[in-house]
Write a protein that holds these residues in place. Sequence first.
Motif, mmCIF file in Angstrom:
data_model
loop_
_atom_site.group_PDB
_atom_site.id
_atom_site.type_symbol
_atom_site.label_atom_id
_atom_site.label_comp_id
_atom_site.label_asym_id
_atom_site.label_seq_id
_atom_site.Cartn_x
_atom_site.Cartn_y
_atom_site.Cartn_z
ATOM 1 N N GLY A 12 45.609 42.891 46.594
ATOM 2 C CA GLY A 12 45.847 43.995 45.653
ATOM 3 C C GLY A 12 44.742 44.039 44.612
ATOM 4 N N ARG A 13 45.111 44.433 43.392
ATOM 5 C CA ARG A 13 44.117 44.574 42.313
ATOM 6 C C ARG A 13 43.326 43.296 42.097
ATOM 7 N NH1 ARG A 13 48.266 47.833 39.476
ATOM 8 N NH2 ARG A 13 49.272 45.836 39.355
ATOM 9 N N SER A 14 44.034 42.203 41.914
ATOM 10 C CA SER A 14 43.347 40.956 41.597
ATOM 11 C C SER A 14 42.764 40.290 42.850
ATOM 12 C CB SER A 14 44.331 40.027 40.888
ATOM 13 O OG SER A 14 43.690 38.898 40.433
ATOM 14 N N ASP A 36 48.636 41.135 53.824
ATOM 15 C CA ASP A 36 49.208 42.035 52.821
ATOM 16 C C ASP A 36 50.203 42.939 53.543
ATOM 17 O OD1 ASP A 36 47.974 43.023 49.771
ATOM 18 O OD2 ASP A 36 49.549 44.200 50.762
ATOM 19 N N THR A 73 49.686 37.340 45.207
ATOM 20 C CA THR A 73 50.769 38.319 45.329
ATOM 21 C C THR A 73 51.481 38.442 43.988
ATOM 22 O OG1 THR A 73 52.016 36.453 46.179
ATOM 23 C CG2 THR A 73 51.180 38.025 47.806
ATOM 24 N N SER A 75 54.095 37.766 40.995
ATOM 25 C CA SER A 75 54.368 36.442 40.427
ATOM 26 C C SER A 75 55.646 35.797 40.980
ATOM 27 C CB SER A 75 54.430 36.553 38.907
ATOM 28 O OG SER A 75 53.225 37.123 38.441
ATOM 29 N N GLN A 77 56.627 35.778 43.918
ATOM 30 C CA GLN A 77 56.433 35.345 45.311
ATOM 31 C C GLN A 77 55.638 34.038 45.412
ATOM 32 O OE1 GLN A 77 54.505 39.170 46.221
ATOM 33 N NE2 GLN A 77 56.131 39.575 47.698
ATOM 34 N N HIS A 78 55.001 33.624 44.301
ATOM 35 C CA HIS A 78 54.044 32.516 44.385
ATOM 36 C C HIS A 78 54.666 31.210 44.871
ATOM 37 C CE1 HIS A 78 51.417 34.670 41.134
ATOM 38 N NE2 HIS A 78 51.442 35.300 42.287
ATOM 39 N N LYS A 96 47.570 32.776 38.377
ATOM 40 C CA LYS A 96 48.526 32.633 37.266
ATOM 41 C C LYS A 96 49.436 33.863 37.225
ATOM 42 C CE LYS A 96 47.440 35.972 34.949
ATOM 43 N NZ LYS A 96 48.108 37.045 34.544
ATOM 44 N N TRP A 122 45.222 28.433 39.303
ATOM 45 C CA TRP A 122 44.167 29.298 38.751
ATOM 46 C C TRP A 122 44.473 29.532 37.279
ATOM 47 C CZ3 TRP A 122 39.606 31.413 40.212
ATOM 48 C CH2 TRP A 122 39.168 32.574 39.573
ATOM 49 N N TRP A 163 55.086 46.613 38.642
ATOM 50 C CA TRP A 163 56.068 45.528 38.810
ATOM 51 C C TRP A 163 56.041 44.547 37.638
ATOM 52 C CZ3 TRP A 163 54.031 40.705 38.785
ATOM 53 C CH2 TRP A 163 52.708 40.542 39.169
HETATM 54 N N1 LIG Z 1 43.016 37.107 35.096
HETATM 55 C C1 LIG Z 1 43.816 36.721 36.065
HETATM 56 O O1 LIG Z 1 43.853 35.579 36.436
HETATM 57 C C2 LIG Z 1 44.712 37.756 36.725
HETATM 58 C C3 LIG Z 1 44.420 39.112 36.584
HETATM 59 C C4 LIG Z 1 45.264 40.022 37.225
HETATM 60 C C5 LIG Z 1 46.369 39.577 37.949
HETATM 61 N N2 LIG Z 1 46.624 38.251 38.067
HETATM 62 C C6 LIG Z 1 47.808 37.791 38.839
HETATM 63 O O2 LIG Z 1 47.633 38.144 40.201
HETATM 64 C C7 LIG Z 1 48.912 38.436 40.793
HETATM 65 C C8 LIG Z 1 48.820 39.806 41.460
HETATM 66 O O3 LIG Z 1 48.610 40.780 40.481
HETATM 67 P P1 LIG Z 1 47.943 42.181 40.873
HETATM 68 O O4 LIG Z 1 47.770 42.916 39.601
HETATM 69 O O5 LIG Z 1 46.780 41.949 41.753
HETATM 70 O O6 LIG Z 1 49.153 42.820 41.723
HETATM 71 P P2 LIG Z 1 49.052 43.905 42.868
HETATM 72 O O7 LIG Z 1 50.420 44.497 42.976
HETATM 73 O O8 LIG Z 1 47.911 44.813 42.666
HETATM 74 O O9 LIG Z 1 48.747 43.028 44.191
HETATM 75 C C9 LIG Z 1 49.717 42.300 44.871
HETATM 76 C C10 LIG Z 1 49.470 42.497 46.365
HETATM 77 O O10 LIG Z 1 50.399 41.703 47.088
HETATM 78 C C11 LIG Z 1 50.849 42.462 48.181
HETATM 79 N N3 LIG Z 1 52.137 41.933 48.661
HETATM 80 C C12 LIG Z 1 53.375 42.142 48.162
HETATM 81 N N4 LIG Z 1 54.298 41.491 48.895
HETATM 82 C C13 LIG Z 1 53.618 40.831 49.858
HETATM 83 C C14 LIG Z 1 54.001 39.967 50.911
HETATM 84 N N5 LIG Z 1 55.289 39.635 51.123
HETATM 85 N N6 LIG Z 1 53.049 39.495 51.751
HETATM 86 C C15 LIG Z 1 51.751 39.824 51.562
HETATM 87 N N7 LIG Z 1 51.322 40.623 50.565
HETATM 88 C C16 LIG Z 1 52.253 41.118 49.724
HETATM 89 C C17 LIG Z 1 50.926 43.880 47.658
HETATM 90 O O11 LIG Z 1 50.961 44.831 48.708
HETATM 91 C C18 LIG Z 1 49.667 43.946 46.820
HETATM 92 O O12 LIG Z 1 48.553 44.391 47.578
HETATM 93 C C19 LIG Z 1 49.927 38.362 39.667
HETATM 94 O O13 LIG Z 1 50.623 37.150 39.730
HETATM 95 C C20 LIG Z 1 49.088 38.453 38.391
HETATM 96 O O14 LIG Z 1 49.673 37.782 37.312
HETATM 97 C C21 LIG Z 1 45.809 37.327 37.498
#
Ligand SMILES: NC(=O)c1ccc[n+]([C@@H]2O[C@H](COP(=O)([O-])OP(=O)(O)OC[C@H]3O[C@@H](n4cnc5c(N)ncnc54)[C@H](O)[C@@H]3O)[C@@H](O)[C@H]2O)c1
Length: 340
Positions: A12-14, A36, A73, A75, A77-78, A96, A122, A163
């Motif tokens: 996803g985003r991160s 994903d 994924t 939080s 689900q981690h 994190k 992380w 979410w």
């Molecule tokens: N600075 C940092 O360290 C930082 C920055 C942003 C996000 N994060 C962390 O990264 C995590 C994800 O955040 P995000 O913003 O990228 O969320 P996001 O929703 O953009 O990405 C999550 C991805 O997981 C996928 N997903 C959901 N269920 C799944 C499954 N059962 N199997 C496989 N894939 C699945 C989703 O389709 C999505 O593509 C969070 O825990 C967030 O706290 C950390």
Amino acid sequence: MSVIRTAILGYGRSGSTLHAGPIEKNKSFHVTAVCDVDATARQKAVARFGCRPYDDYRRMLKEEPLDLVVIVTRSDQHCQMTCDCLAGGVNVLVTKPWAVNAGEAQRMVSTAKSSGKLLLPWLPARWGSDLQRLRQLVVEEQAIGTVFLVRRVEGSFATRNDWQTERRYGGGYLLNWGPHIVDPPIQLLGSPVKSVYGRLKQTINPGDVEDLFMGILTLANGILVQVEYTVSTESPPTWFLQGTRGTIVVHGTQLKMNARTPAQPSDPTQYSTMQAVPDKMLEEKLAGSLYGDEHQIYKEIAAALCGETRYPVTPASALELSRVLDAIRTSSNENRVVMM
Ligand SMILES: NC(=O)c1ccc[n+]([C@@H]2O[C@H](COP(=O)([O-])OP(=O)(O)OC[C@H]3O[C@@H](n4cnc5c(N)ncnc54)[C@H](O)[C@@H]3O)[C@@H](O)[C@H]2O)c1
């Protein structure tokens, strides 16, 4: 290990930026699989890495020979994903917040121990340029004497609508921002947290979780630490450190130190405010990112996986952070000070 066969779980985003970027640039890693549930995300990863796509990580674990799964994924689900990967014989890097509570964190630590695999939390703020510089000034040079109060604050007036605003997905600003805000002062001051007072509030965000938190931590060495994510159109200092010989204030990458020696009255009957003697003034711009250089962090991950060095973020220290975050929540929910 000549090349680290890597899967990104959650593109996803991160996952597709903060992690895929440095992994792509580092020759030690080879992205062999991505998992994903979103088909578009999978397609993007395949186009970028030529890797095999999965929509079910358990099937991926069965079919792919892997050295590392990078879990990015939601939080909530981690923990389960981490435990399944470790039990399946694969090392794990988990973003994190690595767990939604200390119970989950403990389960992950225990599973890592029994699996004999590496569990790499992380926590990029540990590489932050602010923490590194403060460590030099406050710990190595003792530039402001004995520190007695540290404030660490982040804030914005932005809202979000994903979410992260829902409890069932592990949302909320304590879990989302706590690792960046609560952990660095504890690392800087190097003393365990003994008591915690916390407050959570939902102000301008939709959903059912807090978008603001405050905590007052008392460390074993007596230092008070105030941590806060706030909702504000103006920016408070990101760090404010008070010591017996001065003060340091940080606004993002701007650091200012005013070190002074308190005056010592020679006449004990004298009753007037004594001016401190100016010692050292410092104003500087911090070099480097406040959340570390992700390329450097991945170099250290590769070195740890190859057995060359130890990864600096120990699971034990991440578990301790989870306990403190839990205590802030418990204190707020139960309106009491939590003893650790
Ligand atoms: N600075 C940092 O360290 C930082 C920055 C942003 C996000 N994060 C962390 O990264 C995590 C994800 O955040 P995000 O913003 O990228 O969320 P996001 O929703 O953009 O990405 C999550 C991805 O997981 C996928 N997903 C959901 N269920 C799944 C499954 N059962 N199997 C496989 N894939 C699945 C989703 O389709 C999505 O593509 C969070 O825990 C967030 O706290 C950390």
